[in-house]
Motif scaffolding. Structure first.
Motif, PDB file in Angstrom:
ATOM      1  N   ILE A 314     -21.037   7.083  -6.544  1.00  0.00           N
ATOM      2  CA  ILE A 314     -22.333   6.556  -6.103  1.00  0.00           C
ATOM      3  C   ILE A 314     -22.780   7.239  -4.822  1.00  0.00           C
ATOM      4  N   VAL A 315     -21.868   7.525  -3.904  1.00  0.00           N
ATOM      5  CA  VAL A 315     -22.244   8.261  -2.685  1.00  0.00           C
ATOM      6  C   VAL A 315     -22.924   9.588  -3.043  1.00  0.00           C
ATOM      7  N   HIS A 316     -22.429  10.226  -4.099  1.00  0.00           N
ATOM      8  CA  HIS A 316     -22.986  11.517  -4.508  1.00  0.00           C
ATOM      9  C   HIS A 316     -24.460  11.434  -4.890  1.00  0.00           C
ATOM     10  N   GLN A 317     -24.945  10.262  -5.225  1.00  0.00           N
ATOM     11  CA  GLN A 317     -26.362  10.166  -5.569  1.00  0.00           C
ATOM     12  C   GLN A 317     -27.221  10.564  -4.372  1.00  0.00           C
ATOM     13  N   TRP A 318     -26.718  10.321  -3.164  1.00  0.00           N
ATOM     14  CA  TRP A 318     -27.388  10.777  -1.948  1.00  0.00           C
ATOM     15  C   TRP A 318     -26.907  12.175  -1.541  1.00  0.00           C
ATOM     16  N   PHE A 319     -25.584  12.336  -1.488  1.00  0.00           N
ATOM     17  CA  PHE A 319     -25.011  13.575  -0.955  1.00  0.00           C
ATOM     18  C   PHE A 319     -24.364  14.378  -2.087  1.00  0.00           C
ATOM     19  N   GLY A 320     -25.026  15.427  -2.490  1.00  0.00           N
ATOM     20  CA  GLY A 320     -24.596  16.244  -3.615  1.00  0.00           C
ATOM     21  C   GLY A 320     -25.717  16.380  -4.619  1.00  0.00           C
ATOM     22  N   ASN A 321     -26.348  15.243  -4.957  1.00  0.00           N
ATOM     23  CA  ASN A 321     -27.453  15.262  -5.904  1.00  0.00           C
ATOM     24  C   ASN A 321     -28.803  15.408  -5.207  1.00  0.00           C
ATOM     25  N   SER A 322     -29.048  14.584  -4.203  1.00  0.00           N
ATOM     26  CA  SER A 322     -30.330  14.622  -3.501  1.00  0.00           C
ATOM     27  C   SER A 322     -30.270  15.607  -2.327  1.00  0.00           C
ATOM     28  N   ALA A 323     -29.424  15.347  -1.364  1.00  0.00           N
ATOM     29  CA  ALA A 323     -29.152  16.334  -0.303  1.00  0.00           C
ATOM     30  C   ALA A 323     -27.979  17.182  -0.786  1.00  0.00           C
ATOM     31  N   SER A 324     -28.279  18.369  -1.285  1.00  0.00           N
ATOM     32  CA  SER A 324     -27.274  19.210  -1.939  1.00  0.00           C
ATOM     33  C   SER A 324     -26.895  20.387  -1.058  1.00  0.00           C
ATOM     34  N   GLU A 325     -25.679  20.887  -1.265  1.00  0.00           N
ATOM     35  CA  GLU A 325     -25.256  22.094  -0.565  1.00  0.00           C
ATOM     36  C   GLU A 325     -26.105  23.283  -1.047  1.00  0.00           C
ATOM     37  N   PHE A 424     -32.948  16.164   4.593  1.00  0.00           N
ATOM     38  CA  PHE A 424     -32.595  17.084   3.520  1.00  0.00           C
ATOM     39  C   PHE A 424     -32.569  16.430   2.138  1.00  0.00           C
ATOM     40  N   LYS A 425     -33.088  15.218   2.013  1.00  0.00           N
ATOM     41  CA  LYS A 425     -33.154  14.606   0.682  1.00  0.00           C
ATOM     42  C   LYS A 425     -34.048  15.441  -0.222  1.00  0.00           C
ATOM     43  N   LEU A 426     -33.675  15.518  -1.488  1.00  0.00           N
ATOM     44  CA  LEU A 426     -34.396  16.305  -2.499  1.00  0.00           C
ATOM     45  C   LEU A 426     -34.433  17.781  -2.132  1.00  0.00           C
ATOM     46  N   SER A 427     -33.482  18.195  -1.277  1.00  0.00           N
ATOM     47  CA  SER A 427     -33.484  19.567  -0.782  1.00  0.00           C
ATOM     48  C   SER A 427     -32.046  20.069  -0.678  1.00  0.00           C
ATOM     49  N   ASN A 428     -31.852  21.097   0.138  1.00  0.00           N
ATOM     50  CA  ASN A 428     -30.534  21.725   0.272  1.00  0.00           C
ATOM     51  C   ASN A 428     -30.224  21.977   1.734  1.00  0.00           C
ATOM     52  N   ALA A 429     -28.927  22.044   2.042  1.00  0.00           N
ATOM     53  CA  ALA A 429     -28.502  22.242   3.423  1.00  0.00           C
ATOM     54  C   ALA A 429     -27.187  23.007   3.480  1.00  0.00           C
ATOM     55  N   LEU A 430     -26.932  23.574   4.642  1.00  0.00           N
ATOM     56  CA  LEU A 430     -25.663  24.213   4.964  1.00  0.00           C
ATOM     57  C   LEU A 430     -24.986  23.413   6.077  1.00  0.00           C
ATOM     58  N   THR A 431     -23.758  23.764   6.383  1.00  0.00           N
ATOM     59  CA  THR A 431     -23.036  23.078   7.453  1.00  0.00           C
ATOM     60  C   THR A 431     -23.795  23.157   8.771  1.00  0.00           C
ATOM     61  N   SER A 432     -24.407  24.292   9.050  1.00  0.00           N
ATOM     62  CA  SER A 432     -25.163  24.457  10.294  1.00  0.00           C
ATOM     63  C   SER A 432     -26.314  23.464  10.384  1.00  0.00           C
ATOM     64  N   ASP A 433     -26.908  23.105   9.252  1.00  0.00           N
ATOM     65  CA  ASP A 433     -27.992  22.120   9.249  1.00  0.00           C
ATOM     66  C   ASP A 433     -27.463  20.737   9.611  1.00  0.00           C
TER      67      ASP A 433
END
Length: 538
Positions: A314-325, A424-433
């Protein structure tokens, strides 16, 4: 200046020879972000499934936005192999008119009807069929019933769907499925229609308006027992289980309602139209498909003993799916988050002792892995993305967040998590972000923190010695790994009279000695008694 379709075809075919020789290079790089060329806006997958054959009939409507001028683009789709397995494209249309294409190995090169300019949006209809070698798992479940389950992670969607098979390219999606009418269909998005057809078939249509990567766009087709488990802040939560273990499955998966409540209240609005929890044939323990999580078959026990797994997915619904690497090599932004936020849920639900036990177990996993693989969390040398499923991505990523929470404080940590997701929801990010957001929220410079814990291999390996004379306790701590880390360390003192104390020291050198004045006789010196530091003790 526009070219005729005929001249366009001739120039395209002239380049086919070069394409065939270069296809291996293209295939090897197919996961590289295509930001500079195209951005897929929407997929509509029309699929026909059968009980008589494992061959699927597909038609994909793909809406593409071109970000710069060009005369061709590439989607990912595994071509038919010498074994007869794979997808064969019969036709590609642009606005109803055929366009040339070359389909080799895992790449589908398409030439638009005329040259495109930056900002142009074109729609393509790809008609194809074949037996998937992967991605859509067609098999029998543990009760012997035939099933069809999408299992796309990390880049296996292209074995049955024409896509840009990388988390950096997000699009909305709909599935329009024709399947034998004894099956139920669950898929990404909200159900729009279910209609019985002539000839023993049923049509089911799901549609999502949430942009997402192909790794979490799926269908599940099987004989299901379905229950509405409840609502979480207006989101319907359902359980889809095999009829043979209906009662056990409804009880096990019903836990998802309270879990979804927990994270919605702490992270932000749930990003999908629904949450379906599905018993499936996924090869993983759980697969965080957007809005319909697929769990492995034996997660249904009737004992409600997979609560942590449900929380993780369920956490992945936010982190991985919505805010993705943005890059697979930063997958800890998905898996580390899911690992640690699961631990926080377990702590708040079941107590601090459970949290400390889990963190100790995960610390042991990290140190064991480091003895065999001295590599950083972000490791660009990995080419087989399944190798990213390791303790660095999961447990060490979680430990980084654990140490960051203690460094910043609980309130600031959660504010940072919420701010990162919101940005970064519905988007992508790196560690620096992520680092930049946490620095902004906390007001602290975290450069050295992320450098040593994410981009440097290993963790502190500590050796202690101590002696007590004349009211003075002298403790020597040595970092035995090649390069010293900078960190704060709690030292627990257990006295002979049964009392305890904790001293906090700062280390940055290979060896450091600390003197503590005490008249009590020390019985034991313990490093990190409250489980706040990732380290190994020799």
């Amino acid at each position: 200046m526009k070219k005729s379709l005929l001249s366009n075809k001739l120039s395209f075919l002239a380049g086919v020879f070069v394409f065939v020789f270069c296809v291996n290079a293209v295939t090897a790089q197919r996961h590289m972000p295509r930001f500079e060329q195209i951005d897929v806006q929407h997929y509509a997958f029309h699929l026909k499934l059968s009980d008589e054959t494992d061959i699927i009939e597909g038609k994909a409507d793909v809406v593409v936005k071109f970000l710069k001028e060009g005369d061709s683009f590439i989607l990912d789709l595994a071509a038919i192999q010498t074994t007869g397995i794979g997808m064969e494209v019969s036709e590609i249309l642009e606005n109803g008119k055929p366009v040339p294409f070359v389909h080799e190995e895992e790449s589908l090169m398409i030439r638009p009807a005329d040259e495109v300019v930056a900002g142009a949006v074109r729609s393509y209809t790809i008609t194809y069929s074949g037996e998937p070698s992967d991605g859509l798992i067609i098999s029998k479940n543990k009760f012997g019933d035939r099933t069809f389950f999408g299992d796309n992670w990390p880049d296996r969607a292209h074995y049955w769907l024409p896509v840009v098979d990388h988390p950096s390219d997000k699009a909305t999606v709909e599935f329009l499925v024709n399947a034998p009418d004894h099956y139920q269909v669950v898929a990404t998005g909200r159900q729009i229609e279910e209609t019985n057809l002539e000839g023993g078939y049923k049509f089911t249509h799901y549609k999502s308006e949430v942009p997402m990567p192909p790794k979490v766009m799926v269908i599940g087709v099987a004989r299901f027992a379905v229950q509405l488990a409840g609502f979480s802040h207006g989101t319907p939560v359902t359980s889809w289980v095999y009829p043979q273990n209906r009662e056990e499955g409804f009880g096990d998966y019903g836990l998802a309602v309270q879990v979804l409540d927990y994270y919605t209240e702490r992270i932000g609005t749930y990003p999908n139209e629904k949450l379906a929890n599905v018993q499936s044939k996924t090869r993983y323990g759980g697969m965080e498909n957007a809005g319909n999580i697929f769990y492995y078959e034996n997660s249904v026990t009737g004992n409600k003993d997979h609560e942590a797994l449900i929380a993780h997915e369920i956490v992945h619904q936010w982190f991985g799916n919505s805010a993705s690497e943005l890059s697979w090599h930063h997958i800890w932004l998905s898996e580390g988050f899911a690992t640690y936020l699961t631990n926080l849920y377990m702590e708040d639900t079941h107590g601090e002792a459970i949290m400390m036990e889990r963190m100790q177990q995960e610390r042991n996993q990290v140190t064991r892995f480091a003895r065999r693989n001295m590599v950083p969390v972000v490791n660009p040398k990995i080419e087989d993305y399944n190798q990213l499923l390791n303790p660095n991505s999961y447990q060490k990523g979680g430990w980084v967040l654990h140490m960051l929470r203690h460094k910043l404080g609980k309130e600031v940590f959660w504010k940072g998590i919420q701010a990162y997701y919101e940005k970064f929801k519905l988007s992508n990010a790196l560690t620096s972000d992520f680092q930049a957001v946490m620095e902004d929220v906390s007001g602290q410079n975290l450069e050295s923190f992320f450098e040593q814990w994410i981009f440097r291999p290993g963790q502190p390996v500590l050796r202690k010695s101590w002696k007590q004379e004349n009211g003075n306790l002298e403790i020597e701590i040595t970092q035995t790994q090649p390069k010293p880390f900078d960190f704060s360390l709690e030292i627990g003192l257990n006295y002979e009279d049964g009392s305890t104390a904790i001293e906090t020291v700062t280390l940055g050198a290979k060896k450091k000695t600390f003197s503590i004045k005490t008249d009590k006789k020390v019985r034991e010196v313990i490093l990190d008694p409250n489980v706040k530091l990732l380290f190994e003790e020799q």
